[in-house]
Design a protein around this motif. Structure first.
Motif, PDB file in Angstrom:
ATOM      1  N   ALA A 111      12.892   1.216  54.127  1.00 42.47           N
ATOM      2  CA  ALA A 111      12.964   1.936  52.853  1.00 42.47           C
ATOM      3  C   ALA A 111      11.978   3.089  52.949  1.00 42.47           C
ATOM      4  O   ALA A 111      10.967   3.000  53.644  1.00 42.47           O
ATOM      5  N   SER A 112      12.283   4.179  52.273  1.00 44.23           N
ATOM      6  CA  SER A 112      11.375   5.321  52.358  1.00 44.23           C
ATOM      7  C   SER A 112      11.412   6.155  51.095  1.00 44.23           C
ATOM      8  O   SER A 112      12.316   6.037  50.268  1.00 44.23           O
ATOM      9  N   GLY A 113      10.406   7.000  50.984  1.00 43.71           N
ATOM     10  CA  GLY A 113      10.358   7.964  49.891  1.00 43.71           C
ATOM     11  C   GLY A 113      11.007   9.259  50.368  1.00 43.71           C
ATOM     12  O   GLY A 113      10.743   9.727  51.479  1.00 43.71           O
ATOM     13  N   PHE A 190       1.428   4.099  48.252  1.00 42.60           N
ATOM     14  CA  PHE A 190       2.465   5.117  48.272  1.00 42.60           C
ATOM     15  C   PHE A 190       1.725   6.454  48.261  1.00 42.60           C
ATOM     16  O   PHE A 190       0.522   6.507  47.997  1.00 42.60           O
ATOM     17  N   GLU A 191       2.448   7.545  48.505  1.00 39.39           N
ATOM     18  CA  GLU A 191       1.778   8.827  48.646  1.00 39.39           C
ATOM     19  C   GLU A 191       1.367   9.428  47.302  1.00 39.39           C
ATOM     20  O   GLU A 191       2.028   9.237  46.280  1.00 39.39           O
ATOM     21  N   TYR A 196       2.830  13.686  49.686  1.00 34.06           N
ATOM     22  CA  TYR A 196       4.274  13.905  49.851  1.00 34.06           C
ATOM     23  C   TYR A 196       4.523  15.362  50.266  1.00 34.06           C
ATOM     24  O   TYR A 196       5.312  15.641  51.166  1.00 34.06           O
ATOM     25  N   VAL A 207       9.486   9.450  54.050  1.00 35.01           N
ATOM     26  CA  VAL A 207       8.224   8.833  54.488  1.00 35.01           C
ATOM     27  C   VAL A 207       8.248   7.332  54.207  1.00 35.01           C
ATOM     28  O   VAL A 207       8.680   6.893  53.154  1.00 35.01           O
ATOM     29  N   GLY A 208       7.786   6.572  55.198  1.00 36.75           N
ATOM     30  CA  GLY A 208       7.736   5.125  55.027  1.00 36.75           C
ATOM     31  C   GLY A 208       6.629   4.506  55.862  1.00 36.75           C
ATOM     32  O   GLY A 208       5.865   5.213  56.536  1.00 36.75           O
ATOM     33  N   MET A 209       6.551   3.171  55.795  1.00 39.48           N
ATOM     34  CA  MET A 209       5.396   2.473  56.380  1.00 39.48           C
ATOM     35  C   MET A 209       5.758   1.586  57.572  1.00 39.48           C
ATOM     36  O   MET A 209       5.031   0.636  57.870  1.00 39.48           O
ATOM     37  N   THR A 232      14.371   5.215  48.503  1.00 43.79           N
ATOM     38  CA  THR A 232      14.200   4.365  47.318  1.00 43.79           C
ATOM     39  C   THR A 232      13.454   5.050  46.180  1.00 43.79           C
ATOM     40  O   THR A 232      13.392   4.529  45.071  1.00 43.79           O
ATOM     41  N   ASP A 233      12.868   6.194  46.463  1.00 43.67           N
ATOM     42  CA  ASP A 233      12.128   6.931  45.436  1.00 43.67           C
ATOM     43  C   ASP A 233      11.959   8.361  45.925  1.00 43.67           C
ATOM     44  O   ASP A 233      12.192   8.644  47.095  1.00 43.67           O
ATOM     45  N   ILE A 243       6.008   4.411  40.860  1.00 38.92           N
ATOM     46  CA  ILE A 243       6.895   3.445  41.536  1.00 38.92           C
ATOM     47  C   ILE A 243       6.141   2.164  41.878  1.00 38.92           C
ATOM     48  O   ILE A 243       4.919   2.147  41.915  1.00 38.92           O
ATOM     49  N   VAL A 248      11.277  -0.399  44.607  1.00 40.80           N
ATOM     50  CA  VAL A 248      11.730  -0.071  45.960  1.00 40.80           C
ATOM     51  C   VAL A 248      12.753  -1.113  46.413  1.00 40.80           C
ATOM     52  O   VAL A 248      13.833  -0.776  46.925  1.00 40.80           O
TER      53      VAL A 248
HETATM   54  N1  HPA Z   1       6.255   6.137  50.620  1.00 41.81           N
HETATM   55  C1  HPA Z   1       5.992   5.325  51.642  1.00 41.81           C
HETATM   56  N2  HPA Z   1       6.714   4.254  51.911  1.00 41.81           N
HETATM   57  C2  HPA Z   1       7.757   3.983  51.120  1.00 41.81           C
HETATM   58  C3  HPA Z   1       8.076   4.795  50.035  1.00 41.81           C
HETATM   59  C4  HPA Z   1       7.277   5.923  49.776  1.00 41.81           C
HETATM   60  O1  HPA Z   1       7.506   6.695  48.817  1.00 41.81           O
HETATM   61  N3  HPA Z   1       9.176   4.266  49.447  1.00 41.81           N
HETATM   62  C5  HPA Z   1       9.496   3.145  50.158  1.00 41.81           C
HETATM   63  N4  HPA Z   1       8.651   2.987  51.175  1.00 41.81           N
END
Ligand code: HPA
Length: 270
Positions: A111-113, A190-191, A196, A207-209, A232-233, A243, A248
């Motif tokens: 999942a990522s932003g 989160f950022e 961001y 961006v993700g982890m 996811t955002d 968020i 997420v």
């Molecule tokens: N940033 C980092 N990792 C994430 C994010 C995010 O906005 N959304 C889901 N994983």
């Protein structure tokens, strides 16, 4: 470490009695793929010698062996994140185990932003490249020559042929797929809006982890990689809202069918 990997491999091979070349890391958004697998065998991480154990909510910890899209596959349900406190050796340990088990193609999800203003929440992005913004690199330290070279090539981290195939699958199934660069960072925060913005300026679309450490280690060992990310955002200026991990997970769950179909079809066509 090589001995530890071999010990894990021996246990898994003896227990699962399977032989496959496709490995999948069921990250966020791919949990539902489990239902598509005709499961032959599962092994809890806790039973595998030398395996780390996952802790985060929404992530189980077991290896799954079975058939997907007519192919024999091996999947990790639950991965190890750097932000949980695992060292890079632990985060990437299962990928090294997969390689020694005969896995040639590694498929990952996360999942990522979203950073690209053309993306909307719920989009599925095919990862075509990455930027490592973790504070370290999993290959730092003495090189294990048996696994790969000291200075690994990174010119094609995500396989172009698989990316093209994924887009064909998307088209055939009316699934709108995005494409872009994933920047991996430690988390667990989160950022901030400024972060961001920075990642966007650096050239990333999301961006993700996770994912980056696993793919670095996979490429070190010459594996073919494919990755997808659920947006996811939004980290786009003007769109950023508060968020949570739960949100997420919710967005990822809603987008899951798209991701599941693409992965299953890709495996079927391999
Ligand atoms: N940033 C980092 N990792 C994430 C994010 C995010 O906005 N959304 C889901 N994983």
């Amino acid at each position: 470490m090589l001995d530890q990997i071999k010990e894990s491999v021996k246990y898994i091979k003896e227990t699962s009695k399977t032989n496959t070349s496709i490995g999948i890391i069921l990250g966020t958004g791919l949990g539902g793929l489990v239902d598509e697998i005709d499961i032959k065998c599962t092994i809890d991480y806790t039973d595998i010698p030398n395996f780390p154990v996952s802790t985060v909510e929404g992530h189980h910890g077991r290896l799954i062996f079975g058939m997907l899209g007519g192919k024999e596959i091996m999947a990790m349900q639950g991965r190890f994140h750097f932000y949980e406190g695992y060292g890079m050796d632990q985060v990437t340990f299962p990928v090294r185990v997969m390689k020694l088990m005969g896995i040639e193609t590694l498929m990952v999800s996360n999942a990522s932003g979203g950073l690209n203003p053309d993306f909307v929440v719920g989009d599925v992005m095919i990862i075509n490249d990455h930027i490592n913004m973790f504070p370290t690199n999993p290959l730092i330290g003495k090189n294990i020559d048996e696994l790969g070279p000291r200075f690994p090539d990174m010119s094609q981290p995500y396989d172009k042929a698989l990316i093209q195939k994924a887009f064909e699958i998307g088209k055939a199934n009316n699934i709108d797929l995005k494409e872009g660069v994933y920047v991996g960072t430690s988390g667990p925060t989160f950022e901030t809006p400024a972060e961001y913005r920075m990642f966007r300026i650096l050239g990333a679309d999301a961006v993700g982890m996770s994912t980056v450490p696993e793919v670095i280690v996979a490429k070190h060992m010459g594996m073919t990689c494919f990755g997808v990310s659920i947006i996811t955002d939004s980290g786009v200026p003007g769109e950023i809202v508060e968020i949570s991990h739960e949100e997420v997970q919710e967005v990822a769950a809603a987008a899951q069918p798209k991701m599941t179909l693409v992965m299953k079809e890709l495996v079927a066509q391999m």
